[in-house]
Design an enzyme around this catalytic site. Structure first.
Site, PDB file in Angstrom:
ATOM      1  N   ALA A  65       0.859  -1.178   0.000  1.00 41.13           N
ATOM      2  CA  ALA A  65       0.000   0.000   0.000  1.00 41.13           C
ATOM      3  C   ALA A  65       0.897   1.231   0.000  1.00 41.13           C
ATOM      4  CB  ALA A  65      -0.880  -0.023   1.240  1.00 41.13           C
ATOM      5  N   GLY A 108       0.659  -4.951   0.887  1.00 37.48           N
ATOM      6  CA  GLY A 108      -0.503  -4.995   0.002  1.00 37.48           C
ATOM      7  C   GLY A 108      -0.195  -5.640  -1.342  1.00 37.48           C
ATOM      8  N   GLU A 111      -0.608  -9.193  -0.715  1.00 37.39           N
ATOM      9  CA  GLU A 111      -2.043  -9.401  -0.471  1.00 37.39           C
ATOM     10  C   GLU A 111      -2.846  -9.306  -1.765  1.00 37.39           C
ATOM     11  OE1 GLU A 111      -1.589  -6.354   2.542  1.00 37.39           O
ATOM     12  OE2 GLU A 111      -2.589  -7.653   3.979  1.00 37.39           O
ATOM     13  N   GLU A 131       4.588  -5.107   7.209  1.00 41.33           N
ATOM     14  CA  GLU A 131       3.847  -4.043   7.905  1.00 41.33           C
ATOM     15  C   GLU A 131       4.313  -3.851   9.341  1.00 41.33           C
ATOM     16  OE1 GLU A 131       2.473  -6.442   6.043  1.00 41.33           O
ATOM     17  OE2 GLU A 131       0.952  -5.606   4.710  1.00 41.33           O
TER      18      GLU A 131
HETATM   19  N1  CAA Z   1       4.619   3.217  -0.573  1.00 39.41           N
HETATM   20  C1  CAA Z   1       5.026   4.373  -1.111  1.00 39.41           C
HETATM   21  N2  CAA Z   1       6.188   4.513  -1.788  1.00 39.41           N
HETATM   22  C2  CAA Z   1       6.963   3.416  -1.915  1.00 39.41           C
HETATM   23  C3  CAA Z   1       6.596   2.175  -1.381  1.00 39.41           C
HETATM   24  C4  CAA Z   1       5.357   2.092  -0.685  1.00 39.41           C
HETATM   25  N3  CAA Z   1       4.892   0.940  -0.187  1.00 39.41           N
HETATM   26  N4  CAA Z   1       7.569   1.280  -1.665  1.00 39.41           N
HETATM   27  C5  CAA Z   1       8.513   1.938  -2.358  1.00 39.41           C
HETATM   28  N5  CAA Z   1       8.142   3.233  -2.514  1.00 39.41           N
HETATM   29  C6  CAA Z   1       8.872   4.302  -3.200  1.00 39.41           C
HETATM   30  C7  CAA Z   1      10.049   4.769  -2.373  1.00 39.41           C
HETATM   31  O1  CAA Z   1       9.651   5.696  -1.396  1.00 39.41           O
HETATM   32  C8  CAA Z   1      10.914   5.375  -3.449  1.00 39.41           C
HETATM   33  O2  CAA Z   1      10.402   6.640  -3.798  1.00 39.41           O
HETATM   34  P1  CAA Z   1      11.408   7.935  -3.876  1.00 39.41           P
HETATM   35  O3  CAA Z   1      12.333   7.604  -5.018  1.00 39.41           O
HETATM   36  O4  CAA Z   1      10.473   9.057  -4.165  1.00 39.41           O
HETATM   37  O5  CAA Z   1      12.106   7.989  -2.573  1.00 39.41           O
HETATM   38  C9  CAA Z   1      10.695   4.449  -4.649  1.00 39.41           C
HETATM   39  O6  CAA Z   1       9.451   3.780  -4.388  1.00 39.41           O
HETATM   40  C10 CAA Z   1      11.761   3.401  -4.800  1.00 39.41           C
HETATM   41  O7  CAA Z   1      11.876   2.731  -3.569  1.00 39.41           O
HETATM   42  P2  CAA Z   1      13.269   2.506  -2.816  1.00 39.41           P
HETATM   43  O8  CAA Z   1      14.198   3.620  -3.119  1.00 39.41           O
HETATM   44  O9  CAA Z   1      12.964   2.235  -1.388  1.00 39.41           O
HETATM   45  O10 CAA Z   1      13.767   1.188  -3.573  1.00 39.41           O
HETATM   46  P3  CAA Z   1      14.768   0.077  -3.011  1.00 39.41           P
HETATM   47  O11 CAA Z   1      15.077  -0.781  -4.184  1.00 39.41           O
HETATM   48  O12 CAA Z   1      15.881   0.687  -2.260  1.00 39.41           O
HETATM   49  O13 CAA Z   1      13.903  -0.754  -1.946  1.00 39.41           O
HETATM   50  C11 CAA Z   1      11.921  -1.918  -1.166  1.00 39.41           C
HETATM   51  C12 CAA Z   1      12.806  -1.519  -2.373  1.00 39.41           C
HETATM   52  C13 CAA Z   1      12.698  -2.878  -0.244  1.00 39.41           C
HETATM   53  C14 CAA Z   1      10.692  -2.621  -1.715  1.00 39.41           C
HETATM   54  C15 CAA Z   1      11.539  -0.647  -0.368  1.00 39.41           C
HETATM   55  O14 CAA Z   1      11.025   0.321  -1.262  1.00 39.41           O
HETATM   56  C16 CAA Z   1      10.503  -0.869   0.697  1.00 39.41           C
HETATM   57  O15 CAA Z   1      10.805  -1.408   1.744  1.00 39.41           O
HETATM   58  N6  CAA Z   1       9.235  -0.461   0.420  1.00 39.41           N
HETATM   59  C17 CAA Z   1       8.161  -0.532   1.379  1.00 39.41           C
HETATM   60  C18 CAA Z   1       7.681  -1.978   1.552  1.00 39.41           C
HETATM   61  C19 CAA Z   1       6.579  -2.011   2.586  1.00 39.41           C
HETATM   62  O16 CAA Z   1       6.774  -1.722   3.753  1.00 39.41           O
HETATM   63  N7  CAA Z   1       5.352  -2.407   2.153  1.00 39.41           N
HETATM   64  C20 CAA Z   1       4.203  -2.472   3.031  1.00 39.41           C
HETATM   65  C21 CAA Z   1       3.390  -1.211   2.895  1.00 39.41           C
HETATM   66  S1  CAA Z   1       2.079  -1.102   4.068  1.00 39.41           S
HETATM   67  C22 CAA Z   1       0.892  -2.117   3.469  1.00 39.41           C
HETATM   68  O17 CAA Z   1       1.012  -2.674   2.392  1.00 39.41           O
HETATM   69  C23 CAA Z   1      -0.336  -2.292   4.305  1.00 39.41           C
HETATM   70  C24 CAA Z   1      -1.257  -3.350   3.836  1.00 39.41           C
HETATM   71  O18 CAA Z   1      -1.350  -4.432   4.415  1.00 39.41           O
HETATM   72  C25 CAA Z   1      -2.114  -3.179   2.699  1.00 39.41           C
END
Ligand code: CAA
Length: 257
Positions: A65, A108, A111, A131
């Protein structure tokens, strides 16, 4: 004009939905959620579409998400908008949905792949429910669908630690239907879609419903539902066609009725 958050096309009776927020690793914001459910509903309304392939990019199916969209929301914002509930419209889709998953399928994203009816992935695919690292829990089915898919022990491991698993471990655990080379994930999903497209549309829908019923009913009720539905299929011309084609050693030509 702003970039389209999804791209859609129809290929050989298979509807394709490609998530298209590459700069955010296909993070699932509200715009994208509405676009996906509306595209899936449009495919379902088109009698020429038999199956849906849902995919992302090589780097990310979806990294979850959209954290930036959610981060400042209050409890009452989330509760009143019933955040994520619109994804239920996707689980109401009666056509089979095949998730072609490369790269990150986190939160998400994992999911969303599990809302699909089967997941095709490669060894480099990364599944996870991170999460817990954000101070929340899964909100789109990770504690429920994941537990049903891979059992309590592994679901607890993923949900409590937030660790990612690769495609091979996900396949061993029962999350992934087919593990193929990373660069063959999309093509394999399309092949699955085209295979389904050669069947009878009403029977495909009923088959999906019958398998889904296993998650909602007791065994006794489920077996009765299956048997009665099996009986009902003898009202279809496609049942006569399928059995006649078998008896006469020819390919069935289903008419979707
Ligand atoms: N939401 C918003 N933006 C996101 C995102 C997310 N879930 N995942 C990645 N992005 C964005 C980053 O902020 C970044 O944007 P900027 O360039 O503007 O900073 C861009 O995508 C590229 O991401 P990274 O620079 O972080 O890329 P990376 O290769 O270094 O890392 C990753 C990749 C490990 C997937 C890392 O992006 C990450 O950990 N993302 C979040 C994963 C996460 O926590 N997901 C769960 C979300 S909560 C949820 O999903 C609730 C639910 O149950 C529905």
């Amino acid at each position: 004009m702003s970039q389209q958050v999804i791209l859609t096309e129809t290929v050989d009776r298979v509807g394709v939905i490609r998530l298209n927020r590459p700069d955010a690793l296909n993070a699932l914001n509200a715009d994208l959620m509405y676009a996906v459910v509306e595209a899936a509903e449009a495919f379902q309304d088109d009698p020429n579409v038999m199956a849906i392939v849902l995919t992302g990019s090589e780097k990310a199916f979806a990294a979850g998400a959209d954290i930036k969209e959610m981060s400042e929301k209050s409890y009452i914002d989330m509760q009143q908008s019933d955040w994520f509930s619109h994804w239920n419209r996707l689980s109401d889709i009666r056509l089979p949905i095949i998730a072609a998953v490369n790269g990150y399928a986190l939160g998400g994203g994992c999911e969303l792949a599990m809302i699909a009816d089967m997941i095709i992935a490669g060894p480099k695919t990364k599944f996870g429910q991170p999460e817990i690292n954000l101070g929340v829990i899964p909100g789109m089915g990770g504690s429920q669908r994941l537990t049903r898919a891979i059992g309590k022990a592994k679901a607890m491991d993923l949900v409590l630690t937030g660790r990612m698993i690769g495609g091979e471990e996900a396949e061993r655990a029962g999350l992934v239907a087919r593990l193929v080379a990373d660069d063959e994930v999309f093509d394999t999903a399309m092949e699955v879609g085209k295979t389904i497209a050669a069947k009878s549309r009403p029977v495909v829908m009923i088959a999906k419903e019958a398998v889904d019923a296993a998650f909602e009913t007791t065994l006794e009720q489920g077996l009765l539902f299956e048997r009665r539905t099996f009986h009902a299929l003898f009202a279809l011309e496609d049942q006569k066609e399928g059995m006649d084609a078998f008896a006469n050693k020819r390919e069935a030509q289903f008419k979707d009725r």
